[in-house]
Design an enzyme around this catalytic site. Structure first.
Site, PDB file in Angstrom:
ATOM      1  N   ASP A  61       0.728  -1.383   0.059  1.00  0.00           N
ATOM      2  CA  ASP A  61       0.039   0.078   0.024  1.00  0.00           C
ATOM      3  C   ASP A  61       0.873   1.296   0.005  1.00  0.00           C
ATOM      4  OD1 ASP A  61      -1.893   1.845   0.713  1.00  0.00           O
ATOM      5  OD2 ASP A  61      -3.047   0.679   1.992  1.00  0.00           O
ATOM      6  N   LEU A  83       0.976   6.440 -10.113  1.00  0.00           N
ATOM      7  CA  LEU A  83      -0.182   6.067 -10.876  1.00  0.00           C
ATOM      8  C   LEU A  83      -1.292   5.469  -9.931  1.00  0.00           C
ATOM      9  CD1 LEU A  83       1.882   5.101 -13.415  1.00  0.00           C
ATOM     10  CD2 LEU A  83      -0.212   5.633 -14.190  1.00  0.00           C
ATOM     11  N   THR A 131      -5.541  13.889 -13.572  1.00  0.00           N
ATOM     12  CA  THR A 131      -6.813  13.571 -14.323  1.00  0.00           C
ATOM     13  C   THR A 131      -7.112  15.109 -14.986  1.00  0.00           C
ATOM     14  OG1 THR A 131      -9.017  13.004 -14.595  1.00  0.00           O
ATOM     15  CG2 THR A 131      -8.188  13.284 -12.351  1.00  0.00           C
ATOM     16  N   GLU A 133     -10.141  15.829 -14.888  1.00  0.00           N
ATOM     17  CA  GLU A 133     -11.447  15.764 -14.248  1.00  0.00           C
ATOM     18  C   GLU A 133     -11.280  17.065 -13.131  1.00  0.00           C
ATOM     19  OE1 GLU A 133     -13.853  12.605 -13.026  1.00  0.00           O
ATOM     20  OE2 GLU A 133     -13.189  11.484 -15.005  1.00  0.00           O
ATOM     21  N   TYR A 156     -14.241  11.655  -6.612  1.00  0.00           N
ATOM     22  CA  TYR A 156     -13.043  11.087  -7.330  1.00  0.00           C
ATOM     23  C   TYR A 156     -12.313  12.392  -7.654  1.00  0.00           C
ATOM     24  CZ  TYR A 156      -9.930   9.808 -11.457  1.00  0.00           C
ATOM     25  OH  TYR A 156      -8.983   9.833 -12.054  1.00  0.00           O
ATOM     26  N   LYS A 160      -8.469  13.644  -6.440  1.00  0.00           N
ATOM     27  CA  LYS A 160      -7.086  13.695  -7.432  1.00  0.00           C
ATOM     28  C   LYS A 160      -6.743  15.317  -7.182  1.00  0.00           C
ATOM     29  CE  LYS A 160      -5.727  11.412  -9.768  1.00  0.00           C
ATOM     30  NZ  LYS A 160      -4.383  10.207  -9.531  1.00  0.00           N
ATOM     31  N   LYS A 195     -15.520   0.633 -16.722  1.00  0.00           N
ATOM     32  CA  LYS A 195     -15.637   1.787 -17.428  1.00  0.00           C
ATOM     33  C   LYS A 195     -16.194   1.746 -18.718  1.00  0.00           C
ATOM     34  CE  LYS A 195     -12.785   3.527 -14.145  1.00  0.00           C
ATOM     35  NZ  LYS A 195     -11.163   2.953 -13.943  1.00  0.00           N
TER      36      LYS A 195
HETATM   37  P1  NAD Z   1      -6.872   1.608 -12.257  1.00  0.00           P
HETATM   38  O1  NAD Z   1      -7.881   1.643 -11.215  1.00  0.00           O
HETATM   39  O2  NAD Z   1      -7.041   0.731 -13.555  1.00  0.00           O
HETATM   40  O3  NAD Z   1      -5.323   1.059 -11.672  1.00  0.00           O
HETATM   41  C1  NAD Z   1      -5.162   1.618 -10.220  1.00  0.00           C
HETATM   42  C2  NAD Z   1      -4.030   0.680  -9.637  1.00  0.00           C
HETATM   43  O4  NAD Z   1      -3.760   1.166  -8.460  1.00  0.00           O
HETATM   44  C3  NAD Z   1      -4.252  -0.702  -9.375  1.00  0.00           C
HETATM   45  O5  NAD Z   1      -3.697  -1.787  -9.920  1.00  0.00           O
HETATM   46  C4  NAD Z   1      -4.532  -0.868  -8.065  1.00  0.00           C
HETATM   47  O6  NAD Z   1      -4.401  -2.313  -7.341  1.00  0.00           O
HETATM   48  C5  NAD Z   1      -3.531   0.224  -7.660  1.00  0.00           C
HETATM   49  N1  NAD Z   1      -3.904   0.817  -6.240  1.00  0.00           N
HETATM   50  C6  NAD Z   1      -4.939   1.166  -5.778  1.00  0.00           C
HETATM   51  N2  NAD Z   1      -4.768   1.694  -4.411  1.00  0.00           N
HETATM   52  C7  NAD Z   1      -3.486   1.208  -4.110  1.00  0.00           C
HETATM   53  C8  NAD Z   1      -2.936   1.520  -3.098  1.00  0.00           C
HETATM   54  N3  NAD Z   1      -3.201   2.166  -1.928  1.00  0.00           N
HETATM   55  N4  NAD Z   1      -1.384   1.498  -3.193  1.00  0.00           N
HETATM   56  C9  NAD Z   1      -0.754   0.755  -3.982  1.00  0.00           C
HETATM   57  N5  NAD Z   1      -1.564   0.335  -5.087  1.00  0.00           N
HETATM   58  C10 NAD Z   1      -2.730   1.036  -5.249  1.00  0.00           C
HETATM   59  O7  NAD Z   1      -6.354   3.058 -12.687  1.00  0.00           O
HETATM   60  P2  NAD Z   1      -5.920   3.701 -14.330  1.00  0.00           P
HETATM   61  O8  NAD Z   1      -7.242   3.852 -15.119  1.00  0.00           O
HETATM   62  O9  NAD Z   1      -4.892   2.836 -14.584  1.00  0.00           O
HETATM   63  O10 NAD Z   1      -5.320   5.118 -13.539  1.00  0.00           O
HETATM   64  C11 NAD Z   1      -4.077   5.035 -13.066  1.00  0.00           C
HETATM   65  C12 NAD Z   1      -3.877   6.513 -12.731  1.00  0.00           C
HETATM   66  O11 NAD Z   1      -4.188   7.352 -13.768  1.00  0.00           O
HETATM   67  C13 NAD Z   1      -4.883   7.016 -11.738  1.00  0.00           C
HETATM   68  O12 NAD Z   1      -4.121   7.996 -10.608  1.00  0.00           O
HETATM   69  C14 NAD Z   1      -5.915   7.857 -12.386  1.00  0.00           C
HETATM   70  O13 NAD Z   1      -6.378   8.613 -11.518  1.00  0.00           O
HETATM   71  C15 NAD Z   1      -5.071   8.565 -13.383  1.00  0.00           C
HETATM   72  N6  NAD Z   1      -5.954   8.741 -14.730  1.00  0.00           N
HETATM   73  C16 NAD Z   1      -6.631   7.875 -15.224  1.00  0.00           C
HETATM   74  C17 NAD Z   1      -7.271   8.077 -16.450  1.00  0.00           C
HETATM   75  C18 NAD Z   1      -8.173   7.116 -17.084  1.00  0.00           C
HETATM   76  O14 NAD Z   1      -8.818   7.276 -18.122  1.00  0.00           O
HETATM   77  N7  NAD Z   1      -8.166   5.955 -16.746  1.00  0.00           N
HETATM   78  C19 NAD Z   1      -6.954   9.317 -17.072  1.00  0.00           C
HETATM   79  C20 NAD Z   1      -6.371  10.280 -16.529  1.00  0.00           C
HETATM   80  C21 NAD Z   1      -5.581   9.958 -15.362  1.00  0.00           C
HETATM   81  O1  DAU Z   2     -11.249  12.005 -17.787  1.00  0.00           O
HETATM   82  C1  DAU Z   2     -10.308  11.122 -17.191  1.00  0.00           C
HETATM   83  C2  DAU Z   2     -10.968  10.363 -16.419  1.00  0.00           C
HETATM   84  O2  DAU Z   2     -11.877   9.417 -17.281  1.00  0.00           O
HETATM   85  C3  DAU Z   2     -10.078   9.476 -15.390  1.00  0.00           C
HETATM   86  O3  DAU Z   2      -9.550  10.337 -14.387  1.00  0.00           O
HETATM   87  C4  DAU Z   2     -11.021   8.421 -14.441  1.00  0.00           C
HETATM   88  O4  DAU Z   2     -10.057   7.510 -13.712  1.00  0.00           O
HETATM   89  C5  DAU Z   2     -11.529   7.736 -15.559  1.00  0.00           C
HETATM   90  O5  DAU Z   2     -12.476   6.477 -14.956  1.00  0.00           O
HETATM   91  C6  DAU Z   2     -12.524   8.298 -16.596  1.00  0.00           C
HETATM   92  O6  DAU Z   2     -13.695   8.753 -15.952  1.00  0.00           O
HETATM   93  P1  DAU Z   2     -15.032   8.994 -16.538  1.00  0.00           P
HETATM   94  O7  DAU Z   2     -16.047   9.002 -15.553  1.00  0.00           O
HETATM   95  O8  DAU Z   2     -15.114  10.150 -17.744  1.00  0.00           O
HETATM   96  O9  DAU Z   2     -15.199   7.631 -17.414  1.00  0.00           O
HETATM   97  P2  DAU Z   2     -16.071   6.351 -17.235  1.00  0.00           P
HETATM   98  O10 DAU Z   2     -15.681   5.321 -18.250  1.00  0.00           O
HETATM   99  O11 DAU Z   2     -16.624   5.908 -16.043  1.00  0.00           O
HETATM  100  O12 DAU Z   2     -17.369   7.287 -18.212  1.00  0.00           O
HETATM  101  C7  DAU Z   2     -17.272   7.847 -19.482  1.00  0.00           C
HETATM  102  C8  DAU Z   2     -18.545   8.365 -19.727  1.00  0.00           C
HETATM  103  O13 DAU Z   2     -19.496   7.362 -20.049  1.00  0.00           O
HETATM  104  C9  DAU Z   2     -19.122   9.309 -18.705  1.00  0.00           C
HETATM  105  O14 DAU Z   2     -19.593  10.499 -19.210  1.00  0.00           O
HETATM  106  C10 DAU Z   2     -20.283   8.627 -17.806  1.00  0.00           C
HETATM  107  C11 DAU Z   2     -20.472   7.685 -19.003  1.00  0.00           C
HETATM  108  N1  DAU Z   2     -21.017   6.262 -18.817  1.00  0.00           N
HETATM  109  C12 DAU Z   2     -20.194   5.469 -18.055  1.00  0.00           C
HETATM  110  C13 DAU Z   2     -20.472   4.195 -17.494  1.00  0.00           C
HETATM  111  C14 DAU Z   2     -19.536   3.108 -16.842  1.00  0.00           C
HETATM  112  C15 DAU Z   2     -22.270   5.645 -19.102  1.00  0.00           C
HETATM  113  O15 DAU Z   2     -23.065   6.374 -19.684  1.00  0.00           O
HETATM  114  N2  DAU Z   2     -22.709   4.498 -18.857  1.00  0.00           N
HETATM  115  C16 DAU Z   2     -21.865   3.756 -18.104  1.00  0.00           C
HETATM  116  O16 DAU Z   2     -22.262   2.326 -17.601  1.00  0.00           O
END
Ligand code: NAD
Ligand code: DAU
Length: 348
Positions: A61, A83, A131, A133, A156, A160, A195
């Site tokens: 952690d 990350l 992010t 967001e 969320y 962040k 997602k």
């Molecule tokens: P994810 O949820 O797929 O992965 C997160 C990882 O962090 C997992 O492997 C989990 O086990 C680990 N984790 C969670 N809590 C932890 C802790 N306390 N200690 C150690 N490990 C821990 O997330 P992702 O989508 O790969 O996002 C990674 C990073 O990028 C995040 O910081 C997220 O905010 C950022 N981000 C994501 C997106 C997106 O679209 N997915 C976009 C912009 C930024």
């Molecule tokens: O913008 C960056 C962010 O993008 C990251 O920081 C987050 O970690 C990542 O989860 C993502 O957030 P969103 O909320 O935008 O992603 P999600 O895939 O959950 O949703 C994308 C869009 O689709 C959002 O407008 C909500 C909508 N949605 C999502 C789900 C899961 C639906 O309409 N139906 C669904 O079932």
């Protein structure tokens, strides 16, 4: 070039692409992946590189002060790519505290470990992955720039935003060398199927409804995950300390249009028809941000980065990956997989 890099959250979606890229491209660097293996972390994502000599995995952690202190000493960490986080907006609505614990307290505990170990060294770097967001929602045709005021709207994004502020505060107060990047929505292989994109691919495969929140008018700016991993590599190695970089795909799509396109791509690959009939409009997400859109001109001009994959190409590759990795999908959705690894690593 950094010699010993700690990547947190490297078993997750984006983290696993970053780990693979750095392990393979920098064989002279030691890469330590620290991940708690929550439901979102999966070591299967890294099976192909786990045998390489410069790669180490540690289950733990980021909030565990003693573990961090030991790791920083043992591996003499001089760079962190952070990350690890709770990442799903819907989960943050039902359980905000777990987001504060992982994203805020976890990040600050990690910052403290860097301060304690680096003791003012300017050769080290804490790179925080964040992010778009944090900027809230933006009205067209405006775009988020690096100076857009923070206006987080979900638990969320509030967590962040808070972690971003702590990173900046540690630079300002203690001279910790830091960089932050804020990226738009990623998609691609190994994303947990909660997602939007992997959820829809999985549901189409099983002929289940595709839940669209509200009217599907919300807009997101989509980026293929490997383009994000390449940006992270560039920023870590060539970015300027103290700077913020926005990363985005120049790919703004309404959710409903994106899901329709996805249905057509899956139909095309599976030989099915009419997947669009699975679309169902459901109750909206509370506080749902209307539009995200990134201005990525800074990283493009300063670091010569641009997205290499169009949305159509990226979605086709993503669909192909999910359709040929049904075992992966079964494992991550069964819950047993996580228990298996929890047990495996608690024995180490
Ligand atoms: P994810 O949820 O797929 O992965 C997160 C990882 O962090 C997992 O492997 C989990 O086990 C680990 N984790 C969670 N809590 C932890 C802790 N306390 N200690 C150690 N490990 C821990 O997330 P992702 O989508 O790969 O996002 C990674 C990073 O990028 C995040 O910081 C997220 O905010 C950022 N981000 C994501 C997106 C997106 O679209 N997915 C976009 C912009 C930024
Ligand atoms: O913008 C960056 C962010 O993008 C990251 O920081 C987050 O970690 C990542 O989860 C993502 O957030 P969103 O909320 O935008 O992603 P999600 O895939 O959950 O949703 C994308 C869009 O689709 C959002 O407008 C909500 C909508 N949605 C999502 C789900 C899961 C639906 O309409 N139906 C669904 O079932």
């Amino acid at each position: 070039m950094k010699r010993s890099i700690l990547i947190t959250g490297g078993a997750g979606f984006i983290g696993s692409h970053v780990v693979r890229r750095l392990v393979v491209n920098y064989p002279q660097c030691q890469i330590t992946n620290l991940d708690l293996l929550t439901y979102a972390g999966n070591l299967e994502n890294l099976k192909d590189i786990e045998h390489l000599d410069n790669y180490y995995f540690v289950k733990g952690d980021i909030g565990d002060e003693r573990l961090l202190s030991r790791l920083f000493k043992e591996y003499d960490i001089d760079g962190v790519v952070h990350l690890a986080a709770e990442s799903h907006v819907d989960r943050s609505i039902s359980d905000p505290l777990s987001f504060i614990k992982a994203n805020v307290l976890g990040t600050v505990t990690l910052l403290n470990a860097c301060l304690n170990h680096w003791r003012g060294s300017t050769e080290s770097l804490f790179y925080h992955i964040s992010t778009d967001e944090v900027y809230g929602s933006i009205v067209a045709p405006e775009l988020f720039t690096e100076t857009t005021a923070y206006d987080p709207q979900s638990p969320y994004s509030a967590s962040k935003a808070s972690s971003d502020h702590f990173v900046r505060a540690y630079r300002n107060t203690y001279n910790l060398p830091v960089i932050i990047s804020n990226c738009s929505n990623n998609y691609g292989p190994c994303q947990f199927p909660e997602k939007l994109i992997p959820l829809c691919i999985n549901n189409i495969r099983h002929r289940k409804p595709l839940p669209i929140y509200g009217q599907g008018e919300n807009i997101r700016d989509w980026l293929y995950v490997e383009d994000h991993a390449r940006a992270i590599d560039l920023i870590f190695h060539k970015g300027k300390e103290g700077e913020i970089y926005n990363i985005g795909g120049d790919n703004q799509w309404k959710n409903i249009d994106l899901v329709r396109l996805l249905c057509d791509i899956v139909d095309n690959q599976l030989g099915t028809t009419n997947s669009q009939e699975l679309i169902e409009f459901v109750k909206d997400r509370p506080g749902h941000d209307a539009r995200y859109a990134i201005d990525a001109s800074k990283i493009k001009s300063e670091l010569d980065w641009k997205p290499s994959v169009s949305l159509e190409q990226g979605l086709a590759k993503t669909v192909e990956w999910y359709l040929s990795n049904e075992e992966w999908l079964k494992h991550v959705t069964s819950g047993q997989y996580q228990e298996y690894y929890q047990e495996l690593y608690s024995k180490r």
